[in-house]
Enzyme design. Structure first.
Site, PDB file in Angstrom:
ATOM      1  N   ILE A  69      68.320  62.123  -4.755  1.00 36.38           N
ATOM      2  CA  ILE A  69      68.913  60.790  -4.900  1.00 36.38           C
ATOM      3  C   ILE A  69      67.934  59.816  -4.261  1.00 36.38           C
ATOM      4  O   ILE A  69      67.417  60.074  -3.171  1.00 36.38           O
ATOM      5  CB  ILE A  69      70.316  60.693  -4.260  1.00 36.38           C
ATOM      6  CG1 ILE A  69      70.909  59.277  -4.418  1.00 36.38           C
ATOM      7  CG2 ILE A  69      70.306  61.168  -2.831  1.00 36.38           C
ATOM      8  CD1 ILE A  69      72.353  59.159  -3.955  1.00 36.38           C
ATOM      9  N   ALA A  70      67.657  58.738  -4.954  1.00 36.68           N
ATOM     10  CA  ALA A  70      66.727  57.743  -4.407  1.00 36.68           C
ATOM     11  C   ALA A  70      66.958  56.387  -5.051  1.00 36.68           C
ATOM     12  O   ALA A  70      67.394  56.295  -6.202  1.00 36.68           O
ATOM     13  CB  ALA A  70      65.280  58.174  -4.632  1.00 36.68           C
ATOM     14  N   GLU A 103      71.075  69.155   0.889  1.00 38.17           N
ATOM     15  CA  GLU A 103      70.287  69.246   2.114  1.00 38.17           C
ATOM     16  C   GLU A 103      69.688  67.870   2.381  1.00 38.17           C
ATOM     17  O   GLU A 103      69.317  67.169   1.448  1.00 38.17           O
ATOM     18  CB  GLU A 103      69.132  70.246   2.001  1.00 38.17           C
ATOM     19  CG  GLU A 103      69.549  71.691   1.876  1.00 38.17           C
ATOM     20  CD  GLU A 103      69.677  72.153   0.438  1.00 38.17           C
ATOM     21  OE1 GLU A 103      70.180  73.262   0.231  1.00 38.17           O
ATOM     22  OE2 GLU A 103      69.288  71.405  -0.478  1.00 38.17           O
ATOM     23  N   ASN A 108      66.689  61.836   8.676  1.00 37.21           N
ATOM     24  CA  ASN A 108      67.141  60.814   7.722  1.00 37.21           C
ATOM     25  C   ASN A 108      68.549  60.333   8.091  1.00 37.21           C
ATOM     26  O   ASN A 108      69.534  60.664   7.444  1.00 37.21           O
ATOM     27  CB  ASN A 108      67.093  61.354   6.296  1.00 37.21           C
ATOM     28  CG  ASN A 108      67.244  60.246   5.269  1.00 37.21           C
ATOM     29  OD1 ASN A 108      67.689  59.147   5.565  1.00 37.21           O
ATOM     30  ND2 ASN A 108      66.858  60.560   4.036  1.00 37.21           N
ATOM     31  N   TYR A 115      76.325  59.943   3.569  1.00 42.64           N
ATOM     32  CA  TYR A 115      77.052  61.138   3.142  1.00 42.64           C
ATOM     33  C   TYR A 115      78.333  61.324   3.951  1.00 42.64           C
ATOM     34  O   TYR A 115      79.383  61.657   3.390  1.00 42.64           O
ATOM     35  CB  TYR A 115      76.165  62.374   3.239  1.00 42.64           C
ATOM     36  CG  TYR A 115      74.933  62.310   2.360  1.00 42.64           C
ATOM     37  CD1 TYR A 115      75.010  61.853   1.040  1.00 42.64           C
ATOM     38  CD2 TYR A 115      73.692  62.690   2.846  1.00 42.64           C
ATOM     39  CE1 TYR A 115      73.871  61.782   0.246  1.00 42.64           C
ATOM     40  CE2 TYR A 115      72.552  62.629   2.042  1.00 42.64           C
ATOM     41  CZ  TYR A 115      72.662  62.165   0.746  1.00 42.64           C
ATOM     42  OH  TYR A 115      71.544  62.101  -0.042  1.00 42.64           O
TER      43      TYR A 115
END
Length: 159
Positions: A69-70, A103, A108, A115
């Site tokens: 995801i970015a 993961e 981060n 999350y």
């Protein structure tokens, strides 16, 4: 995500991650991995559109593994990562997925915070998971709950 999207996705990937996937890896995900689903987020104006984010999952029975995801750096901090995550979680619920996992680098903090906001819990560590610096990865899980229904059969959301 389509084949035409891959160069734009790769541009974001190589800007955001210290260990980026190759264009060939994305191509292989779209052509050879029957478990994979990838989505892009586009910003549109009256004349054009540009890809500003993406997310990928592998669907394995009743579980989904978020592979990547970015969001393009200049669009970060605007809730677009949350939008991608919310969208994929709703999509997975609609497909009957019961759990999601991923993961994330120990360092981060922004991603971990996002999350956790969506119900993911830290549930393990993969030691020296990232080959660029030997950093550990935190394994996170979330159980996807059915939406509560009122007597008319419509969903009730608190957002």
């Amino acid at each position: 995500m389509t084949f035409a999207d891959i160069p734009y996705v790769f541009d974001i990937e190589s800007t955001v991650f210290s260990l980026p996937w190759s264009e060939a890896a994305f191509y292989n995900e779209l052509t050879d991995n029957q478990l994979a689903k990838y989505y892009v987020l586009e910003a549109k104006d009256t004349k054009s559109s540009t890809i500003i984010g993406y997310i990928g999952i592998w669907l394995i029975l009743e579980e989904a593994h978020i592979t990547t995801i970015a969001v393009k750096p200049e669009y970060q901090g605007q809730g677009l990562g949350c939008l991608l995550l919310e969208t994929i979680m709703k999509e997975c619920k609609a497909m009957g997925v019961q759990r999601m996992t991923l993961e994330v680098r120990v360092s981060n903090q922004a991603a971990r915070k996002m999350y956790i906001k969506y119900g993911f819990v830290e549930n393990g560590i993969r030691k020296k998971y990232y080959s660029d610096n030997g950093e550990d990865a935190i394994i996170m899980w979330v159980v996807l709950e059915e939406d509560e229904r009122d007597e008319s059969g419509t969903s009730e959301f608190n957002e």
